[in-house]
Design a protein around this motif. Structure first.
Motif, PDB file in Angstrom:
ATOM      1  N   GLU A  43      48.509  24.379  50.007  1.00  0.00           N
ATOM      2  CA  GLU A  43      48.640  25.829  49.796  1.00  0.00           C
ATOM      3  C   GLU A  43      47.549  26.342  48.846  1.00  0.00           C
ATOM      4  OE1 GLU A  43      51.639  28.696  47.246  1.00  0.00           O
ATOM      5  OE2 GLU A  43      52.526  26.960  48.271  1.00  0.00           O
ATOM      6  N   LEU A  44      47.344  25.605  47.748  1.00  0.00           N
ATOM      7  CA  LEU A  44      46.372  26.034  46.742  1.00  0.00           C
ATOM      8  C   LEU A  44      44.949  26.033  47.305  1.00  0.00           C
ATOM      9  CD1 LEU A  44      45.767  26.849  43.809  1.00  0.00           C
ATOM     10  CD2 LEU A  44      45.653  24.417  43.244  1.00  0.00           C
ATOM     11  N   PHE A  45      44.578  24.986  48.030  1.00  0.00           N
ATOM     12  CA  PHE A  45      43.200  24.891  48.504  1.00  0.00           C
ATOM     13  C   PHE A  45      42.932  25.781  49.714  1.00  0.00           C
ATOM     14  CE2 PHE A  45      43.710  20.787  46.172  1.00  0.00           C
ATOM     15  CZ  PHE A  45      43.011  21.231  45.049  1.00  0.00           C
ATOM     16  N   GLN A  46      44.002  26.155  50.424  1.00  0.00           N
ATOM     17  CA  GLN A  46      43.840  27.169  51.468  1.00  0.00           C
ATOM     18  C   GLN A  46      43.460  28.520  50.854  1.00  0.00           C
ATOM     19  OE1 GLN A  46      47.484  27.001  53.745  1.00  0.00           O
ATOM     20  NE2 GLN A  46      46.913  25.039  54.659  1.00  0.00           N
ATOM     21  N   LEU A  47      43.973  28.783  49.653  1.00  0.00           N
ATOM     22  CA  LEU A  47      43.592  30.018  48.950  1.00  0.00           C
ATOM     23  C   LEU A  47      42.110  30.006  48.563  1.00  0.00           C
ATOM     24  CD1 LEU A  47      46.672  30.505  46.561  1.00  0.00           C
ATOM     25  CD2 LEU A  47      46.184  31.736  48.681  1.00  0.00           C
ATOM     26  N   MET A  48      41.532  28.810  48.539  1.00  0.00           N
ATOM     27  CA  MET A  48      40.095  28.672  48.244  1.00  0.00           C
ATOM     28  C   MET A  48      39.292  28.485  49.534  1.00  0.00           C
ATOM     29  SD  MET A  48      40.188  26.106  44.950  1.00  0.00           S
ATOM     30  CE  MET A  48      41.288  26.405  43.552  1.00  0.00           C
ATOM     31  N   ASP A  49      39.899  28.836  50.679  1.00  0.00           N
ATOM     32  CA  ASP A  49      39.255  28.698  51.991  1.00  0.00           C
ATOM     33  C   ASP A  49      38.861  27.248  52.284  1.00  0.00           C
ATOM     34  OD1 ASP A  49      39.392  31.511  52.396  1.00  0.00           O
ATOM     35  OD2 ASP A  49      37.591  31.749  51.172  1.00  0.00           O
ATOM     36  N   ASN A  50      39.602  26.318  51.700  1.00  0.00           N
ATOM     37  CA  ASN A  50      39.327  24.878  51.857  1.00  0.00           C
ATOM     38  C   ASN A  50      37.860  24.539  51.576  1.00  0.00           C
ATOM     39  OD1 ASN A  50      41.927  23.805  52.467  1.00  0.00           O
ATOM     40  ND2 ASN A  50      41.814  24.805  54.460  1.00  0.00           N
ATOM     41  N   ASP A  51      37.303  25.267  50.626  1.00  0.00           N
ATOM     42  CA  ASP A  51      35.917  25.042  50.188  1.00  0.00           C
ATOM     43  C   ASP A  51      35.890  25.234  48.666  1.00  0.00           C
ATOM     44  OD1 ASP A  51      33.223  24.628  50.182  1.00  0.00           O
ATOM     45  OD2 ASP A  51      32.699  26.366  51.425  1.00  0.00           O
ATOM     46  N   PRO A  52      36.629  24.368  47.942  1.00  0.00           N
ATOM     47  CA  PRO A  52      36.914  24.647  46.525  1.00  0.00           C
ATOM     48  C   PRO A  52      35.694  24.790  45.627  1.00  0.00           C
ATOM     49  CG  PRO A  52      37.675  22.445  47.157  1.00  0.00           C
ATOM     50  CD  PRO A  52      37.312  23.148  48.409  1.00  0.00           C
ATOM     51  N   HIS A  53      34.697  23.931  45.782  1.00  0.00           N
ATOM     52  CA  HIS A  53      33.533  24.020  44.889  1.00  0.00           C
ATOM     53  C   HIS A  53      32.806  25.349  45.083  1.00  0.00           C
ATOM     54  CE1 HIS A  53      29.252  22.980  43.703  1.00  0.00           C
ATOM     55  NE2 HIS A  53      29.939  22.799  42.597  1.00  0.00           N
ATOM     56  N   GLN A  54      32.591  25.733  46.328  1.00  0.00           N
ATOM     57  CA  GLN A  54      31.926  27.005  46.607  1.00  0.00           C
ATOM     58  C   GLN A  54      32.753  28.181  46.102  1.00  0.00           C
ATOM     59  OE1 GLN A  54      28.774  27.880  47.960  1.00  0.00           O
ATOM     60  NE2 GLN A  54      28.546  25.748  47.312  1.00  0.00           N
ATOM     61  N   PHE A  55      34.067  28.113  46.323  1.00  0.00           N
ATOM     62  CA  PHE A  55      34.939  29.192  45.853  1.00  0.00           C
ATOM     63  C   PHE A  55      34.877  29.307  44.331  1.00  0.00           C
ATOM     64  CE2 PHE A  55      38.828  30.822  44.049  1.00  0.00           C
ATOM     65  CZ  PHE A  55      39.021  32.000  44.770  1.00  0.00           C
ATOM     66  N   ILE A  56      34.998  28.187  43.668  1.00  0.00           N
ATOM     67  CA  ILE A  56      35.042  28.191  42.200  1.00  0.00           C
ATOM     68  C   ILE A  56      33.742  28.730  41.606  1.00  0.00           C
ATOM     69  CG2 ILE A  56      34.889  26.548  40.266  1.00  0.00           C
ATOM     70  CD1 ILE A  56      37.336  25.120  41.660  1.00  0.00           C
ATOM     71  N   ILE A  57      32.612  28.387  42.204  1.00  0.00           N
ATOM     72  CA  ILE A  57      31.321  28.830  41.686  1.00  0.00           C
ATOM     73  C   ILE A  57      31.057  30.310  42.002  1.00  0.00           C
ATOM     74  CG2 ILE A  57      28.802  28.539  41.922  1.00  0.00           C
ATOM     75  CD1 ILE A  57      30.094  26.357  40.282  1.00  0.00           C
ATOM     76  N   HIS A  58      31.455  30.764  43.200  1.00  0.00           N
ATOM     77  CA  HIS A  58      30.994  32.071  43.679  1.00  0.00           C
ATOM     78  C   HIS A  58      32.075  33.146  43.788  1.00  0.00           C
ATOM     79  CE1 HIS A  58      27.100  30.326  44.454  1.00  0.00           C
ATOM     80  NE2 HIS A  58      27.638  29.388  45.223  1.00  0.00           N
TER      81      HIS A  58
END
Length: 255
Positions: A62-77
């Motif tokens: 659930e949590l990583f779906q909120l990050m579009d399953n691209d956590p590093h890119q989401f966290i940085i951008h």
């Protein structure tokens, strides 16, 4: 003692295999191939690893779906507005304040550093018993950002408070241990498998006591150290491989 080593070696072979991954929180970082994604998802999955394993895995998904399953890119951008869906995320006592701080920390960290291993090298002395220092210094570093929420500190254990540090030791096992079995990742090179401390969860603790590997009455940092020192007698270079045996005996065989 030799008989016990033989028994545990057999159980390591039985449980240190890809089939183990499916029902375990380690299945979460195995969904990713980029090193930063493995670190981020592995760290969060380990920290959220309490309660039923199926629930832990579902909450991580659930949590990583909120990050579009691209956590590093989401966290940085990500933009501030992208954080709104996280306000409803909760797993047991881990709530939106904790979630947003983890994102904030990783954003701050990865803008300055390449890989998360660097955060664990601050307390590295290179000696076999330096894990106390590694975990203590990591805890201080993780909460060194101004206005770090005090409530979130309970989610990252430190041996300074005598905690067994089960989840963080489990995460380090995933990142550091290296073999050809396909379970642990072995993507970090500067911390050695011989330095690791066995994750001392409920099942490992119970089985360890039944097998005479733990004599200490309470379960705390010294208990985890005592267990690991016994396991080092069986394999000084890779003592924490026996986590597979102890955990498997406890969960799968109700030993």
């Amino acid at each position: 003692m030799q008989d016990l080593k033989g028994f545990l070696d057999e159980k390591v072979e039985e449980y240190n295999r890809p089939e183990f991954i499916i029902l375990d929180p380690i299945s979460i970082p195995h969904q990713f191939s980029k090193k930063e994604d493995i670190e981020i998802t592995g760290f969060i999955a380990a920290i959220l690893a309490w309660g039923q394993r199926k629930t832990i895995i579902n909450k991580c998904q659930e949590l990583f779906q909120l990050m579009d399953n691209d956590p590093h890119q989401f966290i940085i951008h990500h933009k501030e507005s992208d954080l709104k869906p996280f306000l409803s995320f909760k797993h047991r006592t881990f709530n939106e304040i904790d979630t947003l701080y983890f994102i904030h920390f990783f954003n701050w960290f990865y803008k300055k550093h390449t890989f998360l291993e660097e955060a664990f090298l601050i307390g590295q002395t290179g000696s076999q018993d330096s894990m106390f220092s590694i975990l203590e210094q990591f805890h201080e570093f993780f909460f060194s950002i101004p206005d770090a929420p005090n409530r979130t500190k309970k989610h990252i254990a430190t041996p300074k408070r005598k905690a067994a540090c089960k989840r963080i030791n489990m995460f380090l096992r995933w990142m550091v241990r290296s073999d050809d079995k396909g379970v642990d990742f072995g993507i970090w090179q500067k911390i050695k498998p011989s330095q690791l401390i066995c994750p001392c969860d409920l099942h490992v603790d119970r089985v360890g006591r039944k097998l005479g590997l733990i004599t200490r009455k309470q379960t705390d940092w010294q208990t985890a150290v005592e267990l690991t020192e016994k396991l080092r007698e069986f394999d000084p270079e890779d003592p924490v491989k026996y986590d597979f045996a102890l955990f498997g005996l406890g969960v799968e065989e109700k030993f």
